[in-house]
Design a protein around this motif. Structure first.
Motif, PDB file in Angstrom:
ATOM      1  N   LEU A  45     -19.195 -10.258  -0.439  1.00 31.40           N
ATOM      2  CA  LEU A  45     -19.325 -10.477   0.998  1.00 31.40           C
ATOM      3  C   LEU A  45     -19.507 -11.958   1.296  1.00 31.40           C
ATOM      4  O   LEU A  45     -20.251 -12.664   0.610  1.00 31.40           O
ATOM      5  N   TYR A  95     -15.595  -7.794   8.931  1.00 30.44           N
ATOM      6  CA  TYR A  95     -16.606  -6.914   9.518  1.00 30.44           C
ATOM      7  C   TYR A  95     -17.393  -7.659  10.597  1.00 30.44           C
ATOM      8  O   TYR A  95     -17.764  -8.823  10.410  1.00 30.44           O
ATOM      9  N   TRP A 105     -31.503 -15.747  13.701  1.00 32.21           N
ATOM     10  CA  TRP A 105     -30.494 -15.046  12.898  1.00 32.21           C
ATOM     11  C   TRP A 105     -31.199 -14.317  11.774  1.00 32.21           C
ATOM     12  O   TRP A 105     -31.916 -14.932  10.976  1.00 32.21           O
ATOM     13  N   TYR A 107     -31.097 -10.260   9.370  1.00 36.65           N
ATOM     14  CA  TYR A 107     -30.223  -9.375   8.612  1.00 36.65           C
ATOM     15  C   TYR A 107     -29.425  -8.513   9.583  1.00 36.65           C
ATOM     16  O   TYR A 107     -29.676  -8.493  10.800  1.00 36.65           O
ATOM     17  N   SER A 108     -28.432  -7.806   9.042  1.00 38.95           N
ATOM     18  CA  SER A 108     -27.535  -6.981   9.855  1.00 38.95           C
ATOM     19  C   SER A 108     -27.882  -5.510   9.686  1.00 38.95           C
ATOM     20  O   SER A 108     -27.870  -4.995   8.561  1.00 38.95           O
ATOM     21  N   TRP A 111     -23.017  -2.053  11.007  1.00 33.84           N
ATOM     22  CA  TRP A 111     -21.751  -2.712  10.681  1.00 33.84           C
ATOM     23  C   TRP A 111     -20.586  -1.945  11.302  1.00 33.84           C
ATOM     24  O   TRP A 111     -20.623  -0.703  11.378  1.00 33.84           O
ATOM     25  N   GLY A 112     -19.547  -2.694  11.685  1.00 38.90           N
ATOM     26  CA  GLY A 112     -18.310  -2.063  12.091  1.00 38.90           C
ATOM     27  C   GLY A 112     -17.594  -1.486  10.890  1.00 38.90           C
ATOM     28  O   GLY A 112     -17.995  -1.709   9.741  1.00 38.90           O
TER      29      GLY A 112
ATOM     30  N   TYR B  42     -28.314  -4.525   0.596  1.00 32.01           N
ATOM     31  CA  TYR B  42     -27.336  -3.627   1.178  1.00 32.01           C
ATOM     32  C   TYR B  42     -26.691  -2.789   0.079  1.00 32.01           C
ATOM     33  O   TYR B  42     -26.568  -3.217  -1.070  1.00 32.01           O
ATOM     34  N   GLN B  44     -23.056  -0.709  -0.672  1.00 30.59           N
ATOM     35  CA  GLN B  44     -21.687  -0.522  -0.218  1.00 30.59           C
ATOM     36  C   GLN B  44     -20.970   0.466  -1.132  1.00 30.59           C
ATOM     37  O   GLN B  44     -20.808   0.209  -2.328  1.00 30.59           O
ATOM     38  N   GLN B  48     -16.075   1.719   2.342  1.00 29.41           N
ATOM     39  CA  GLN B  48     -17.008   1.770   3.465  1.00 29.41           C
ATOM     40  C   GLN B  48     -17.631   0.396   3.704  1.00 29.41           C
ATOM     41  O   GLN B  48     -17.678  -0.439   2.800  1.00 29.41           O
ATOM     42  N   PRO B  49     -18.127   0.163   4.925  1.00 32.28           N
ATOM     43  CA  PRO B  49     -18.873  -1.078   5.151  1.00 32.28           C
ATOM     44  C   PRO B  49     -20.240  -0.992   4.471  1.00 32.28           C
ATOM     45  O   PRO B  49     -20.701   0.093   4.116  1.00 32.28           O
ATOM     46  N   PRO B  50     -20.874  -2.136   4.291  1.00 33.35           N
ATOM     47  CA  PRO B  50     -22.240  -2.123   3.734  1.00 33.35           C
ATOM     48  C   PRO B  50     -23.202  -1.418   4.674  1.00 33.35           C
ATOM     49  O   PRO B  50     -22.977  -1.348   5.889  1.00 33.35           O
ATOM     50  N   LEU B  52     -27.541  -1.204   5.427  1.00 31.07           N
ATOM     51  CA  LEU B  52     -28.814  -1.874   5.165  1.00 31.07           C
ATOM     52  C   LEU B  52     -29.792  -0.935   4.471  1.00 31.07           C
ATOM     53  O   LEU B  52     -30.007   0.199   4.900  1.00 31.07           O
ATOM     54  N   TYR B  55     -35.191  -4.848   4.100  1.00 32.95           N
ATOM     55  CA  TYR B  55     -35.269  -6.176   4.719  1.00 32.95           C
ATOM     56  C   TYR B  55     -36.674  -6.715   4.538  1.00 32.95           C
ATOM     57  O   TYR B  55     -37.591  -5.978   4.147  1.00 32.95           O
ATOM     58  N   TRP B  56     -36.840  -8.004   4.838  1.00 36.06           N
ATOM     59  CA  TRP B  56     -38.104  -8.704   4.518  1.00 36.06           C
ATOM     60  C   TRP B  56     -38.543  -8.420   3.077  1.00 36.06           C
ATOM     61  O   TRP B  56     -39.726  -8.237   2.796  1.00 36.06           O
ATOM     62  N   GLU B  61     -35.423   0.322   5.371  1.00 32.74           N
ATOM     63  CA  GLU B  61     -34.825   0.657   6.660  1.00 32.74           C
ATOM     64  C   GLU B  61     -35.057   2.130   6.957  1.00 32.74           C
ATOM     65  O   GLU B  61     -35.119   2.969   6.049  1.00 32.74           O
ATOM     66  N   TYR B  93     -25.825  -5.437  -2.840  1.00 31.96           N
ATOM     67  CA  TYR B  93     -25.831  -6.878  -2.574  1.00 31.96           C
ATOM     68  C   TYR B  93     -27.195  -7.305  -2.041  1.00 31.96           C
ATOM     69  O   TYR B  93     -27.772  -6.625  -1.184  1.00 31.96           O
ATOM     70  N   GLN B  95     -29.025 -10.493   0.074  1.00 35.51           N
ATOM     71  CA  GLN B  95     -28.624 -11.473   1.072  1.00 35.51           C
ATOM     72  C   GLN B  95     -29.850 -12.266   1.513  1.00 35.51           C
ATOM     73  O   GLN B  95     -30.911 -11.680   1.756  1.00 35.51           O
ATOM     74  N   TYR B  97     -31.341 -14.566   4.563  1.00 33.74           N
ATOM     75  CA  TYR B  97     -31.111 -14.946   5.966  1.00 33.74           C
ATOM     76  C   TYR B  97     -32.137 -16.007   6.385  1.00 33.74           C
ATOM     77  O   TYR B  97     -32.447 -16.162   7.554  1.00 33.74           O
ATOM     78  N   PHE B 104     -24.767 -14.181   0.221  1.00 30.15           N
ATOM     79  CA  PHE B 104     -24.942 -12.927  -0.497  1.00 30.15           C
ATOM     80  C   PHE B 104     -24.853 -13.171  -1.995  1.00 30.15           C
ATOM     81  O   PHE B 104     -24.168 -14.104  -2.456  1.00 30.15           O
TER      82      PHE B 104
END
Lengths: 121, 112
Positions: A45, A95, A105, A107-108, A111-112, B42, B44, B48-50, B52, B55-56, B61, B93, B95, B97, B104
């Motif tokens: 990614l 995406y 900004w 985390y996401s 997702w599309g 994440y 995946q 398919q898309p990833p 979540l 986080y932190w 999630e 993955y 990531q 932020y 990533f």
């Protein structure tokens, strides 16, 4: 529920441009920034940039500065990403991904489905 | 840019066994202002898309099974799947932020 519906697959010639759309629903569009991330075939990614739909401010990865533009249409809750001067290395699935949080900004969290773009002569 | 390096690149784990994925950042992603690590994980699956997971660095999630857990701080992080199930076969993955560009790890493929 949050939904991000992206535009369909595109095939472009080298040197052309492509504009990918991402229509958001299920939440207040202007309250969440939107990231764009791409994934080349069989690869990982890559973050491209982010747009704040509220004011339209953007932040781009340096790699894409000057070649990528992110915009939004608040009337239709849609964000767009245009990539110009396409080359074969831009072949990827693109995406959109919703930023968690209204300021800054992060985390996401959604997702599309992805928009495949193929660049080939 | 902050470089994220995952290890291993792939691992095969028996059903019901533990899977551990490591992620190392080239710069600390721990914020001094709020004492939070700006690190997400994440999952995946093919085609398919990833999605979540964490986080932190350690917050799961909503809806993510509790067999997934995240730990670590600063520059070293771990994703653990406590008891692998068939549906966990995927690429994972990490990531950061903490700063832009968000970056990533290269991904870790988990197989049975």
């Amino acid at each position: 529920q949050v939904q991000l519906l992206q535009s369909g697959a595109e095939v472009k010639r080298p040197g052309a441009s492509v504009k990918v759309s991402c229509k958001a629903s299920g939440y207040t569009f202007t309250s969440y920034s939107m990231h764009w991330v791409r994934q080349a075939p069989g690869q990982g990614l890559e973050w491209m940039g982010v747009i704040n739909p509220s004011g339209g401010s953007t932040a781009y990865a340096e790699k894409f500065q000057g070649r990528v533009t992110m915009t939004r249409d608040t009337a239709t809750s849609t964000v767009y990403m245009e990539v110009r001067s396409l080359r074969s290395e831009d072949t990827a699935v693109y995406y959109c991904a919703r930023n968690r949080g209204s300021s800054g900004w992060y985390y996401s969290d959604s997702w599309g489905q992805g928009s495949p773009v193929t660049v080939s002569s | 840019d902050i470089v994220m390096t995952q290890s291993p690149d792939s691992l095969a784990v028996s059903l019901g066994e533990r899977a551990t994925i490591n992620c190392k950042s080239s710069h600390s992603v721990l914020s001094g202002s709020n004492n939070k690590d700006y690190l997400a994980w994440y999952q995946q699956k093919p085609g398919q898309p990833p999605t979540l997971l964490i986080y932190w660095a350690s917050t799961r999630e909503s809806g993510v099974p509790d067999r997934f857990s995240g730990s670590g701080s600063g520059t070293d992080f771990t994703l653990t799947i406590s008891s692998l199930r068939t549906e966990d076969v995927a690429v994972y993955y990490c990531q950061q932020y903490y700063t832009t560009p968000q970056t990533f790890g290269q991904g870790t493929k988990v197989e049975i």
